[in-house]
Structure formats: structure tokens, C-alpha cells
Design a protein around this motif. Sequence first.
Motif, PDB file in Angstrom:
ATOM      1  N   GLY A 165       0.813  -1.213   0.000  1.00  0.00           N
ATOM      2  CA  GLY A 165       0.000   0.000   0.000  1.00  0.00           C
ATOM      3  C   GLY A 165       0.844   1.260   0.000  1.00  0.00           C
ATOM      4  N   THR A 166       1.980   1.215   0.674  1.00  0.00           N
ATOM      5  CA  THR A 166       2.828   2.403   0.764  1.00  0.00           C
ATOM      6  C   THR A 166       3.326   2.805  -0.619  1.00  0.00           C
ATOM      7  N   CYS A 167       3.837   1.824  -1.364  1.00  0.00           N
ATOM      8  CA  CYS A 167       4.334   2.127  -2.716  1.00  0.00           C
ATOM      9  C   CYS A 167       3.182   2.569  -3.610  1.00  0.00           C
ATOM     10  N   GLY A 192       2.433   7.688   8.618  1.00  0.00           N
ATOM     11  CA  GLY A 192       2.673   6.420   9.317  1.00  0.00           C
ATOM     12  C   GLY A 192       2.548   5.215   8.405  1.00  0.00           C
ATOM     13  N   TYR A 193       2.613   5.425   7.073  1.00  0.00           N
ATOM     14  CA  TYR A 193       2.470   4.298   6.148  1.00  0.00           C
ATOM     15  C   TYR A 193       3.762   3.485   6.008  1.00  0.00           C
ATOM     16  N   VAL A 194       4.894   4.168   6.170  1.00  0.00           N
ATOM     17  CA  VAL A 194       6.165   3.520   5.816  1.00  0.00           C
ATOM     18  C   VAL A 194       6.658   2.655   6.972  1.00  0.00           C
ATOM     19  N   ILE A 205      10.806  -5.367  -1.006  1.00  0.00           N
ATOM     20  CA  ILE A 205      11.022  -6.591  -0.205  1.00  0.00           C
ATOM     21  C   ILE A 205       9.720  -7.057   0.443  1.00  0.00           C
ATOM     22  N   ASP A 206       8.945  -6.099   0.964  1.00  0.00           N
ATOM     23  CA  ASP A 206       7.645  -6.444   1.556  1.00  0.00           C
ATOM     24  C   ASP A 206       6.734  -7.098   0.505  1.00  0.00           C
ATOM     25  N   THR A 207       6.724  -6.541  -0.682  1.00  0.00           N
ATOM     26  CA  THR A 207       5.925  -7.140  -1.770  1.00  0.00           C
ATOM     27  C   THR A 207       6.443  -8.541  -2.073  1.00  0.00           C
ATOM     28  N   HIS A 209       7.997 -10.615  -0.035  1.00  0.00           N
ATOM     29  CA  HIS A 209       7.603 -11.550   1.041  1.00  0.00           C
ATOM     30  C   HIS A 209       6.185 -12.063   0.792  1.00  0.00           C
ATOM     31  N   LYS A 210       5.295 -11.138   0.449  1.00  0.00           N
ATOM     32  CA  LYS A 210       3.888 -11.517   0.252  1.00  0.00           C
ATOM     33  C   LYS A 210       3.747 -12.399  -0.990  1.00  0.00           C
ATOM     34  N   ALA A 211       4.525 -12.072  -2.022  1.00  0.00           N
ATOM     35  CA  ALA A 211       4.450 -12.869  -3.255  1.00  0.00           C
ATOM     36  C   ALA A 211       4.943 -14.296  -3.011  1.00  0.00           C
ATOM     37  N   LYS A 306      -8.277  -2.572   1.459  1.00  0.00           N
ATOM     38  CA  LYS A 306      -7.187  -1.881   2.162  1.00  0.00           C
ATOM     39  C   LYS A 306      -6.102  -2.891   2.525  1.00  0.00           C
ATOM     40  N   GLY A 307      -4.890  -2.565   2.122  1.00  0.00           N
ATOM     41  CA  GLY A 307      -3.793  -3.513   2.301  1.00  0.00           C
ATOM     42  C   GLY A 307      -3.081  -3.370   3.618  1.00  0.00           C
ATOM     43  N   ALA A 308      -3.430  -2.385   4.414  1.00  0.00           N
ATOM     44  CA  ALA A 308      -2.724  -2.162   5.670  1.00  0.00           C
ATOM     45  C   ALA A 308      -3.615  -1.328   6.573  1.00  0.00           C
ATOM     46  N   GLY A 309      -3.108  -1.052   7.759  1.00  0.00           N
ATOM     47  CA  GLY A 309      -3.858  -0.200   8.688  1.00  0.00           C
ATOM     48  C   GLY A 309      -4.502  -1.042   9.770  1.00  0.00           C
TER      49      GLY A 309
HETATM   50  N1  HSE Z   1       4.167  -1.874   4.587  1.00  0.00           N
HETATM   51  C1  HSE Z   1       3.036  -2.638   4.180  1.00  0.00           C
HETATM   52  C2  HSE Z   1       2.310  -1.900   3.051  1.00  0.00           C
HETATM   53  C3  HSE Z   1       2.116  -2.846   5.359  1.00  0.00           C
HETATM   54  O1  HSE Z   1       2.583  -0.720   2.825  1.00  0.00           O
HETATM   55  O2  HSE Z   1       1.507  -2.500   2.377  1.00  0.00           O
HETATM   56  C4  HSE Z   1       1.114  -3.950   5.171  1.00  0.00           C
HETATM   57  O3  HSE Z   1       1.708  -5.192   5.000  1.00  0.00           O
END
Ligand code: HSE
Length: 445
Positions: A165-167, A192-194, A205-207, A209-211, A306-309
Motif C-alpha cells: 500500500g505504501t508504494c 505512518g504508512y512507511v 522486499i515487503d511485496t 515476502h507476500k508474493a 485496504k492492504g494495511a492499517g
Molecule cells: N508496509 C506494508 C504496506 C504494510 O505498505 O503495504 C502492510 O503489510
Amino acid sequence: MAMGNAKAIKIGICGLGVVGQGVWKHLRRNGKLLEARLGVRLEPVRAAVRDLEKSRPVRIPRDRLTDDVMSLARDPELDIVCELMGGSDLAREFTLAALENGKVVVSANKALVCDHGREVFETARLGGGHYFFEASVGGGIPIIKALREGLVANRFDLIYGVLNGTCNYILTRMEAENLSFEDLVKRARKLGYVEADESLDLDGIDTAHKAVILGFLAHGRWMRLDEMLVEGIRRVTLEDIRQAAGLGYSIKLLAVITRDFESNRMFIRVHPALVPRGRVLANLDGAYNGICLSGDIVGTTFYIGKGAGQDATASAVISDIADAALVIKGSHKLLLPDEALSIHEERSTPCGILPLEEVVSPYYLRLTVKDEPGVLAQVASAMARHEVSIASVVQRQATGADRASLILTTHDSNEYAIRRAVAELGGLTSCLEEPFLMRIADFDE
Ligand code: HSE
């Protein structure tokens, strides 16, 4: 069904950050509803925190807190423990210890699942515990359930999506506001997204991990990040965004998981990509995630949310807690809704039905009228008499002499008022055809 007598499932939460507090809060807030759906009561009873004295927006009695994380892994009172600390060291130690003790662990920790999933799943199998991790991918989107349950019949040759979501926030705002990457990173930090380690977001890297998690669930193979193609968004400039827009594309950070069933090989790549404007994922705004699963039987399906929060992630964690509760109860079925579900928490009356006066919408109205003086005034006064507020009027010459189409839109009105206004308009001698009414569906997103 009788409420309040169901067996309580006791829950411990490790980590009272944003997500942990959300889980505690929503378990309490929607406790009755969950009980009616599950036939068991979900009771958050203990939480482990690093700092006992810290003040938190969600108030939890001091005697429910401990700073000894590992004690929750061994606590015989707890049926389910949630690992919401993040990180890999203590989180791994805690998770393995809880699973060795036969506990059910619910986690939102994508890095842990990605890097130690094999070990965690094996420990659960040997120890008789269970491990749930819906919140690790896609925040509030039930993507793991979709993949493992709803689409269980399918083989997946292509899975792709926006998983960070941040990107997505940074890239969409660069495009919409004509601001630089650096400006948007600063703003995303403020919001507070990052992640604390911003490289996880910005370098893909976060993407990744999820992939890896989606790739494992779809294909049964763990890929390591060093076997994949992983690029982040740091090199995307405003100029790239502009050039892509000129060519009809939006830039998105995509995860793409492919499987070639002929040669029986898979690949995962994460990189910024140009997505044609008309495509679903190109229109994904702000901090949203979107995932496309293409199954050989079902075809193409999309999931957006929503991908986060706090709330979205808590929703996914509680969905796992609910599944875990059913496993513990020995039943895998949710209860069918009954009247108990409709009962409002604070009132004891069943759910009623809104009268038409309270069913509200903006409207579109097409009238075919005589093209002569005073008609517009008649239309406007009929609308005013019924307290329908006009938002816009366009007049078009209709086919045939002396006829015009009037296209009106309204501000929010209600079904009762607009129907009465339309009935009156339809009865005017200047109105030559039955009026055509449509609702404008401009729902909040
Ligand atoms: N940093 C992640 C994002 C948080 O921006 O999507 C949710 O996994």
C-alpha cells in the motif's frame, strides 16, 4: 440462539502496536456478533508488550498486560495466541514455542512466514498446533482464503497484484499531484504508512515476502528472494510517471507469479510496471492492494481492499481467530444467520427495515418534454415542491420537432420524495413520455 452462554475461547495477543490494539478493540466491539456467528465467545484476556507503562489509545487493564512474551506461549489458559510483534527473532522463537505446546497461533507476520514458513508449518504439524496467517498478505483482503478455499479447484498460471500500500500510495499520488518521489516518501512517513525499515516497502522486499507466500500457497514451492527478480520504486521519477501517462499507462509496483504447467516451472518477479489505464489495477488508488488470480477453471478474479492499517489488518486477524475457534470447537461450520445476528449490541430489538423516506441517493432523471416557454420552470417547481434539490440540468434537442430531452441530476434525495416528484412530472401535459429515473451510485470508498 441463546447468547452469552457459549463456551469462551481465550485469546492472548503478543504485541500491542496498531494492529494488536485493533484486534483487542474489535474483538470486544463485535463480540456479540462473533458469538452469534461462531457459537463460541472470543475473549481477549492477556497481552504481551515491551513497555508496560506506555499509554495506548485502546485502554486495556494493567492486570491483563505482561512484558514476558514467552509466558503467553506456555500459558495454559490461552487457546489462541496472536503473534503481532513483527520481526523474525523473538517472533520466531515465540511462534515455535507456542506451536510446540500445541497452541493455535494467528499471525500477521509476512517476513516470518516467508523466511521460516517451512519450519513453522512443520512445527505446527509435529506439535499438534495450527498456524493461521491471513493478515500476512493483502491486509483486509481475504486473499489466502480465496486461494486456499474459494478457488481450491483451480490451477493458477498467473497471479499478479499490487501488494504494498505504501508504494501504491506514493506512485498514485505522484501521478495525481505531480509531486516528486522524495516529497511523497516524506508524506507517507508522516502518515505512518512507511515501515520502520523503509527499505522493506521502497525496495520491493515487503511485496516480495507476500508474493512468496502466495506462490507457496498456489504452487507448493517456497521461493527465496535471491531466486527472484526484485526491484523497488526508488528509481521511478515524476518524468517516468508523466511519460507513462502520455502513453496511456499508470506505473504500479507489481508482484507477478507465473507457472508454466507444460515445463512445470514457476517464477516470481517484483518490479514497477506500466499498466494500461483501463485495467482494474491501474485504477487502484492510495494505500489499496489489488490482486488478480487467474484459475484454469474459474477464469480471472479480482480482489481489492485496504492492504494495511489497524482496522483492515485486525479484520483479517479476527477472521483467522474465528477459523481457529471453529477448529478448537471441533466444527468447521459457521452458523447460518438467524434473528440473533440482527440484534443491535446496545438495543435488544431485532433489525428493522428502513422506510422509503430514509432510502437516500442522488438521482438521474431523463424527461422528454415540449420545447416551449415555461416547461423548465414547471419541472423545477415540481421538484422543489417535493423537496428534491436539482444538482444539474442539461437540455438536448430530441428527435422530432418541438421536443427536448431534459437530463437532470439531483443532490441526495429519498425514494419517497423522488417518486412523488416523478409521478407529478409524468402527469404534466408538457411531458411527452414516461420519465426515466436512475440512481447514481456514488458510494464512499
Ligand atoms: N508496509 C506494508 C504496506 C504494510 O505498505 O503495504 C502492510 O503489510
